[in-house]
Design an enzyme around this catalytic site. Structure first.
Site, PDB file in Angstrom:
ATOM      1  N   ASP A 137      -5.539 -11.601  -2.946  1.00 24.44           N
ATOM      2  CA  ASP A 137      -4.252 -12.146  -3.379  1.00 24.44           C
ATOM      3  C   ASP A 137      -4.039 -11.801  -4.855  1.00 24.44           C
ATOM      4  O   ASP A 137      -4.974 -11.845  -5.660  1.00 24.44           O
ATOM      5  CB  ASP A 137      -4.232 -13.665  -3.157  1.00 24.44           C
ATOM      6  CG  ASP A 137      -2.843 -14.236  -3.445  1.00 24.44           C
ATOM      7  OD1 ASP A 137      -1.881 -13.438  -3.489  1.00 24.44           O
ATOM      8  OD2 ASP A 137      -2.727 -15.460  -3.628  1.00 24.44           O
TER       9      ASP A 137
ATOM     10  N   ASP B   8      -0.568   0.069  -5.203  1.00 24.54           N
ATOM     11  CA  ASP B   8      -1.621   0.795  -4.486  1.00 24.54           C
ATOM     12  C   ASP B   8      -2.880   0.686  -5.339  1.00 24.54           C
ATOM     13  O   ASP B   8      -2.803   0.443  -6.542  1.00 24.54           O
ATOM     14  CB  ASP B   8      -1.232   2.274  -4.289  1.00 24.54           C
ATOM     15  CG  ASP B   8      -2.001   2.928  -3.149  1.00 24.54           C
ATOM     16  OD1 ASP B   8      -1.448   3.055  -2.034  1.00 24.54           O
ATOM     17  OD2 ASP B   8      -3.170   3.311  -3.367  1.00 24.54           O
TER      18      ASP B   8
ATOM     19  N   CYS C 205       0.907  -1.174   0.000  1.00 22.50           N
ATOM     20  CA  CYS C 205       0.000   0.000   0.000  1.00 22.50           C
ATOM     21  C   CYS C 205       0.928   1.201   0.000  1.00 22.50           C
ATOM     22  O   CYS C 205       1.201   1.787   1.034  1.00 22.50           O
ATOM     23  CB  CYS C 205      -0.878  -0.011   1.245  1.00 22.50           C
ATOM     24  SG  CYS C 205      -2.018  -1.394   1.321  1.00 22.50           S
TER      25      CYS C 205
ATOM     26  N   ALA D 131       1.332   4.290  -1.885  1.00 18.72           N
ATOM     27  CA  ALA D 131       1.219   5.706  -2.253  1.00 18.72           C
ATOM     28  C   ALA D 131       1.059   6.607  -1.021  1.00 18.72           C
ATOM     29  O   ALA D 131       0.409   6.187  -0.064  1.00 18.72           O
ATOM     30  CB  ALA D 131       0.017   5.883  -3.178  1.00 18.72           C
ATOM     31  N   PRO D 132       1.658   7.792  -1.035  1.00 24.79           N
ATOM     32  CA  PRO D 132       2.379   8.453  -2.134  1.00 24.79           C
ATOM     33  C   PRO D 132       3.849   8.049  -2.278  1.00 24.79           C
ATOM     34  O   PRO D 132       4.585   8.664  -3.031  1.00 24.79           O
ATOM     35  CB  PRO D 132       2.269   9.928  -1.745  1.00 24.79           C
ATOM     36  CG  PRO D 132       2.196   9.930  -0.247  1.00 24.79           C
ATOM     37  CD  PRO D 132       1.476   8.671   0.133  1.00 24.79           C
ATOM     38  N   GLY D 133       4.292   7.049  -1.552  1.00 21.11           N
ATOM     39  CA  GLY D 133       5.601   6.487  -1.874  1.00 21.11           C
ATOM     40  C   GLY D 133       6.733   6.836  -0.932  1.00 21.11           C
ATOM     41  O   GLY D 133       7.899   6.517  -1.224  1.00 21.11           O
TER      42      GLY D 133
ATOM     43  N   CYS E 256      -0.427   3.835  11.009  1.00 17.58           N
ATOM     44  CA  CYS E 256      -0.207   5.101  11.718  1.00 17.58           C
ATOM     45  C   CYS E 256      -1.356   5.270  12.711  1.00 17.58           C
ATOM     46  O   CYS E 256      -1.896   6.349  12.864  1.00 17.58           O
ATOM     47  CB  CYS E 256      -0.057   6.279  10.763  1.00 17.58           C
ATOM     48  SG  CYS E 256      -1.431   6.500   9.636  1.00 17.58           S
TER      49      CYS E 256
HETATM   50  C1  LIG Z   1      -1.217   4.501   4.948  1.00 19.66           C
HETATM   51  S1  LIG Z   1      -1.408   4.843   3.263  1.00 19.66           S
HETATM   52  C2  LIG Z   1       0.147   4.358   2.621  1.00 19.66           C
HETATM   53  C3  LIG Z   1       1.258   5.372   2.809  1.00 19.66           C
HETATM   54  C4  LIG Z   1       2.523   4.948   2.098  1.00 19.66           C
HETATM   55  N1  LIG Z   1       2.984   3.656   2.536  1.00 19.66           N
HETATM   56  C5  LIG Z   1       3.661   5.941   2.275  1.00 19.66           C
HETATM   57  O1  LIG Z   1       4.484   5.782   3.150  1.00 19.66           O
HETATM   58  O2  LIG Z   1       3.728   6.907   1.501  1.00 19.66           O
HETATM   59  C6  LIG Z   1      -2.416   3.504   2.755  1.00 19.66           C
HETATM   60  C7  LIG Z   1      -2.562   3.335   1.254  1.00 19.66           C
HETATM   61  O3  LIG Z   1      -3.335   2.157   1.031  1.00 19.66           O
HETATM   62  C8  LIG Z   1      -3.968   2.316  -0.217  1.00 19.66           C
HETATM   63  N2  LIG Z   1      -5.036   1.309  -0.335  1.00 19.66           N
HETATM   64  C9  LIG Z   1      -6.288   1.336   0.178  1.00 19.66           C
HETATM   65  N3  LIG Z   1      -6.944   0.213  -0.173  1.00 19.66           N
HETATM   66  C10 LIG Z   1      -6.103  -0.535  -0.921  1.00 19.66           C
HETATM   67  C11 LIG Z   1      -6.213  -1.791  -1.572  1.00 19.66           C
HETATM   68  N4  LIG Z   1      -7.337  -2.503  -1.514  1.00 19.66           N
HETATM   69  N5  LIG Z   1      -5.143  -2.261  -2.248  1.00 19.66           N
HETATM   70  C12 LIG Z   1      -3.997  -1.530  -2.318  1.00 19.66           C
HETATM   71  N6  LIG Z   1      -3.838  -0.332  -1.716  1.00 19.66           N
HETATM   72  C13 LIG Z   1      -4.874   0.160  -1.030  1.00 19.66           C
HETATM   73  C14 LIG Z   1      -4.459   3.761  -0.164  1.00 19.66           C
HETATM   74  O4  LIG Z   1      -4.721   4.240  -1.470  1.00 19.66           O
HETATM   75  C15 LIG Z   1      -3.285   4.461   0.538  1.00 19.66           C
HETATM   76  O5  LIG Z   1      -2.430   5.022  -0.425  1.00 19.66           O
END
Ligand SMILES: C[S@@+](CC[C@H](N)C(=O)[O-])C[C@H]1O[C@@H](n2cnc3c(N)ncnc32)[C@H](O)[C@@H]1O
Length: 420
Positions: free
Chosen positions: A293, A263, A240, A242-244, A359
């Site tokens: 999966d 993401d 997961c 984004a934004p990276g 978080c």
């Molecule tokens: C906590 S944020 C991630 C922050 C990122 N790891 C960073 O450090 O920049 C959670 C992310 O999970 C993504 N997300 C939500 N549902 C998802 C899914 N079913 N599959 C993949 N990503 C998902 C959201 O779009 C969001 O960008």
């Protein structure tokens, strides 16, 4: 003359219409002002109720919000009193409510005259602690010793922290660049790449920001890549991503890894690409639903699973969470988190390591998810982590701390067996 029209409209969009805070119509001072008002929403709301002889009708909620903004400008941002009062009165006129200019003027002036008396009349704990009651209750249950410090930290802005891109220069060398630019930062405690400012600095003033010398990232967030500890040649999934921020940190620490950054949100993934380009790193970017999966991804040596969560550990940076998040959201979030863990576990090779990250500071999203997973999966065991934050049976819990890191949870799981 300054007015608070955009500030009122922005606050209304979040507090009344329930949309995520968006600063696109605000200048830097307006952004600070609306964020500060959101951070102390319950307090300024209660003060405004005390100040008004009778509540304003619903159709004039904008005036109520305007008074809150005026109070916040004076009390929290320490703006000059007369300019704040004048801007508030001017705003009433520009909202086509000229009739309310004397009301807003009189209200703010009364506050300036009788401030401590009016403040002492506010006794509701929600207003005093500036959090919704369900959050206060949950903090008391989950953090019986720590919740007063957490509340205090949440009610102040978090510090500005940078991550130095060590592919471009060392932390010491960047500190020298800051010194040369007349800026002073301190090395952060948790991350060897982290630097913290005493007070925020505009991004445009950061030497080499556009060229990828540094990124903005809380030091607690920097722990993710450090705990996953990327090694040369490893294949790593950031599930997961984004934004990276964490994907980029992994690549800065070890550019020889093969990183697959996924993401579900295509627009947020564009920001991952922009960050890769700015920082001079590269990885594969895929738009995928990781709650299911995805066997076509193959298997990985390591997985970072930074799941969507309540974000209760970062409310000081996203204070709209206090208004938008509901207690009833928690169950759904937890169910999703369990699904993410299950689906990504299938992508981990035997002997591989998965870092579960949130978080959040709620146990339900953190060690309870991990302990239930461990119970149900005999091929999963927990790896020790450095002693940071508050001790937990499974994983580590960082709590938001004044002038230091945000709230994060990390647990490192290893899959039985060996393999490559
Ligand atoms: C906590 S944020 C991630 C922050 C990122 N790891 C960073 O450090 O920049 C959670 C992310 O999970 C993504 N997300 C939500 N549902 C998802 C899914 N079913 N599959 C993949 N990503 C998902 C959201 O779009 C969001 O960008």
């Amino acid at each position: 003359m300054r007015s608070f029209v955009n500030e009122v409209k922005t606050l209304q969009t979040t507090a009344v219409e329930g949309h995520i805070f968006d600063s696109k119509h605000l200048d830097p001072l307006g952004r600070l002002l609306v964020q500060a008002t959101l951070r102390q929403y319950f307090w300024f709301d209660a003060l405004t109720n005390e100040l008004l002889e009778k509540p304003l009708p619903k159709k004039h909620r904008d005036l109520h919000l305007l008074i809150m903004i005026g109070l916040c400008a004076i009390d929290t941002l320490n703006q000059p009193q007369h300019t704040s009062v004048n801007a508030t009165v001017e705003t009433a006129k520009r909202l086509n409510k000229r009739w309310a200019s004397s009301l807003t003027n009189a209200t703010l002036r009364r506050y300036l005259r009788d401030r401590s008396d009016i403040q002492s009349r506010v006794v509701d704990p929600v207003a005093i602690h500036n959090h919704p009651i369900w959050m206060l209750d949950q903090f008391r249950v989950d953090l019986p010793k720590h919740y007063p410090a957490v509340i205090l930290a949440n009610n102040h802005p978090g510090p500005m922290t940078l991550r130095v891109n060590i592919l471009r220069q060392s932390r010491a060398a960047y500190l020298d660049r800051l010194d040369a630019a007349g800026l002073h930062a301190e090395p952060s405690n948790l991350s060897p790449q982290g630097l913290q400012f005493k007070s925020p600095v505009p991004i445009s003033k950061l030497p080499g920001f556009e060229d990828g010398s540094v990124s903005i990232q809380d030091e607690g967030a920097q722990l993710a890549a450090l705990l996953l500890d990327p090694q040369p040649g490893e294949r790593i999934l950031d599930a997961c991503s984004a934004p990276g921020g964490k994907s980029c940190h992994l690549l800065e620490l070890e550019p020889s890894i093969t990183l697959v950054s996924t993401d579900i949100d295509p627009s947020r993934l564009e920001r991952v690409r922009d960050n890769f380009d700015r920082l001079g790193v590269d990885g594969e970017i895929n738009c995928l639903d990781l709650a299911q999966d995805q066997p076509q991804l193959g298997t990985f040596d390591k997985i970072l699973l930074d799941v969507p969560c309540s974000a209760s550990g970062v409310v000081r940076r996203h204070p709209d969470i206090k208004l938008l998040r509901r207690a009833s959201d928690l169950n759904d979030l937890v169910e999703h988190q369990k699904r993410f863990l299950l689906s990504t576990w299938a992508r981990l090779r035997p002997g591989g390591v998965l870092l579960y990250a949130t978080c959040s500071i709620f146990s339900a999203e953190n060690e309870r998810v991990v302990s239930q997973f461990l119970e149900a999966h005999p091929d999963a065991s927990i790896l020790p982590l450095p002693e940071v934050g508050v001790p937990r049976t499974f994983g580590v819990q960082l709590l938001p701390t004044q002038n230091a890191h945000d709230g994060f949870y990390y647990a490192r799981l290893i899959k039985a067996g060996t393999g490559s």
